[in-house]
Scaffold this motif. Structure first.
Motif, mmCIF file in Angstrom:
data_model
loop_
_atom_site.group_PDB
_atom_site.id
_atom_site.type_symbol
_atom_site.label_atom_id
_atom_site.label_comp_id
_atom_site.label_asym_id
_atom_site.label_seq_id
_atom_site.Cartn_x
_atom_site.Cartn_y
_atom_site.Cartn_z
ATOM 1 N N SER A 114 0.674 -1.267 0.022
ATOM 2 C CA SER A 114 -0.106 0.021 0.087
ATOM 3 C C SER A 114 0.789 1.205 0.137
ATOM 4 O O SER A 114 1.724 1.395 0.919
ATOM 5 C CB SER A 114 -1.015 0.120 1.183
ATOM 6 N N ALA A 115 0.614 2.192 -1.021
ATOM 7 C CA ALA A 115 1.561 3.443 -1.161
ATOM 8 C C ALA A 115 1.232 4.177 0.184
ATOM 9 O O ALA A 115 2.327 4.935 0.589
ATOM 10 C CB ALA A 115 0.876 4.191 -2.224
ATOM 11 N N ASN A 116 -0.029 4.331 0.701
ATOM 12 C CA ASN A 116 -0.014 5.094 1.951
ATOM 13 C C ASN A 116 -0.052 4.638 3.263
ATOM 14 O O ASN A 116 -0.321 5.118 4.243
ATOM 15 C CB ASN A 116 -1.389 6.167 1.848
ATOM 16 N N ASP A 170 -4.864 2.994 0.148
ATOM 17 C CA ASP A 170 -4.217 2.579 -1.331
ATOM 18 C C ASP A 170 -3.679 0.991 -1.224
ATOM 19 O O ASP A 170 -3.193 0.675 -0.426
ATOM 20 C CB ASP A 170 -2.926 3.321 -1.614
ATOM 21 N N THR A 175 -6.912 3.453 -4.682
ATOM 22 C CA THR A 175 -7.432 3.939 -3.432
ATOM 23 C C THR A 175 -8.754 3.446 -3.455
ATOM 24 O O THR A 175 -9.655 3.915 -4.367
ATOM 25 C CB THR A 175 -7.183 5.619 -3.478
#
Length: 325
Positions: A114-116, A170, A175
């Motif tokens: 996950s990017a965030n 994300d 997202t």
């Protein structure tokens, strides 16, 4: 009363329960169910568990216990008879059915980038319902019903459960919006058992999301690891002809659920290990649990599956629960 023991497992390394050669980009894929989710089939796990049992018994150190082809001689090996009772006789001997039936190790949740959030643990309504079937088979109805209820809640919209996550997460580059929910007491107890596996599993509840079945399989597919390998000519350090292939792995941290069901069947080695009248005992499941725990030394253990241990793959940690409180 439970009919067996719940097994909760976490992949400590990437694992490769192989399904043989296949056409396409991946030459050597992992085992998958009809819905394209990775799975560890019972047939693969049983052989690995029996081998682990035999190693723990010390039978491999006794020449009398080994046949000319390297198989265990249950008839002549006292230390290995508990393994031949629990997991069945060897092919060269008179057939003795195993006292324990092992269920498939079905995935409950996968770690996904996950990017965030760094990473999240992803599951789906279908995975939750399949896990509930395993728990139902062990007659642990409260936990099965809690899994079913969570699956029903996720049919209309994806759910975020982890306290470390926001409602906008994300997952694998997309997202998604989630409804935040709290776990029932039954599932909290189950997740606490999972967290006892330690490692990535220790924070599974804090990072757990439930996505729809429509996107779940594709998200999990992106989390799988595909590694291209080569075979070198030692003298030249060049790639040998036709010696390039791609293997698939289930990522470390993946959490599985399985079970061992106690069968009331006749097995002559069980008569020696558990007593001749073992099938008439009302507390047979409890007796088997104590004997199994004594053989393992603990209620948790690690073993290799998939035949890739020489390159640091295939190590799984398993905890046995009986009864679940």
């Amino acid at each position: 009363m439970p009919t067996g023991f719940l097994l909760l497992a976490s992949a400590l390394t990437h694992i490769h329960p192989g399904s043989g050669r296949a056409p396409g980009i991946v030459d050597s894929p992992v085992q998958k169910d009809p819905y394209n989710y990775p799975i560890l089939m019972a047939s693969s796990a049983k052989g690995a568990l029996k081998s682990f049992c035999i190693r723990r018994s010390g039978a491999l150190k006794n020449d009398k216990c080994l046949s000319s082809d390297g198989r265990i001689r249950c008839e002549d090996c006292e230390s290995a008879k508990v393994c031949c009772c629990f997991f069945g006789s060897e092919p060269q001997e008179e057939a003795q059915t195993s006292l324990l039936s092992i269920l498939d190790f079905v995935p409950l949740t996968f770690p996904v980038p996950s990017a965030n959030a760094g990473y999240v643990y992803v599951t789906t309504p279908m995975l939750l319902r399949r896990a509930s079937q395993v728990v139902y088979a062990l007659e642990l109805h409260n936990y099965a019903e809690a899994l079913e209820k969570l699956a029903d809640m996720a049919e209309s919209k994806s759910l975020v459960i982890g306290s470390a996550l926001s409602e906008d997460v994300d997952i694998a580059g997309a997202t998604l919006e989630f409804n935040r929910v709290e776990l029932s007491e039954g599932l909290k107890n189950l997740m606490r058992c999972i967290e006892e596996l330690k490692g990535l599993a220790s924070v599974a509840t804090k990072r757990l999301v439930v996505v729809s079945d429509g996107i779940g399989a594709s998200i999990v597919d992106k989390a799988l690891i595909r590694l291209t390998r080569i075979r070198l000519q030692i003298s030249k350090k060049t790639v040998m002809k036709r010696a390039l292939w791609t293997e698939e792995y289930i990522p470390s941290g993946t959490i599985f659920i399985s079970g061992l069901v106690v069968n009331y069947i006749s097995n002559k080695y069980c008569g020696e290990v558990l007593g001749e009248d073992y099938m008439n005992k009302d507390n047979l499941v409890s007796i088997v649990y104590k004997k199994l725990k004594g053989m393992l030394g603990e209620d948790e253990f690690m073993f290799f599956v998939g035949g890739k241990e020489s390159i640091g793959r295939g190590l799984i940690k398993v905890k046995i629960y009986y009864p679940m409180q």
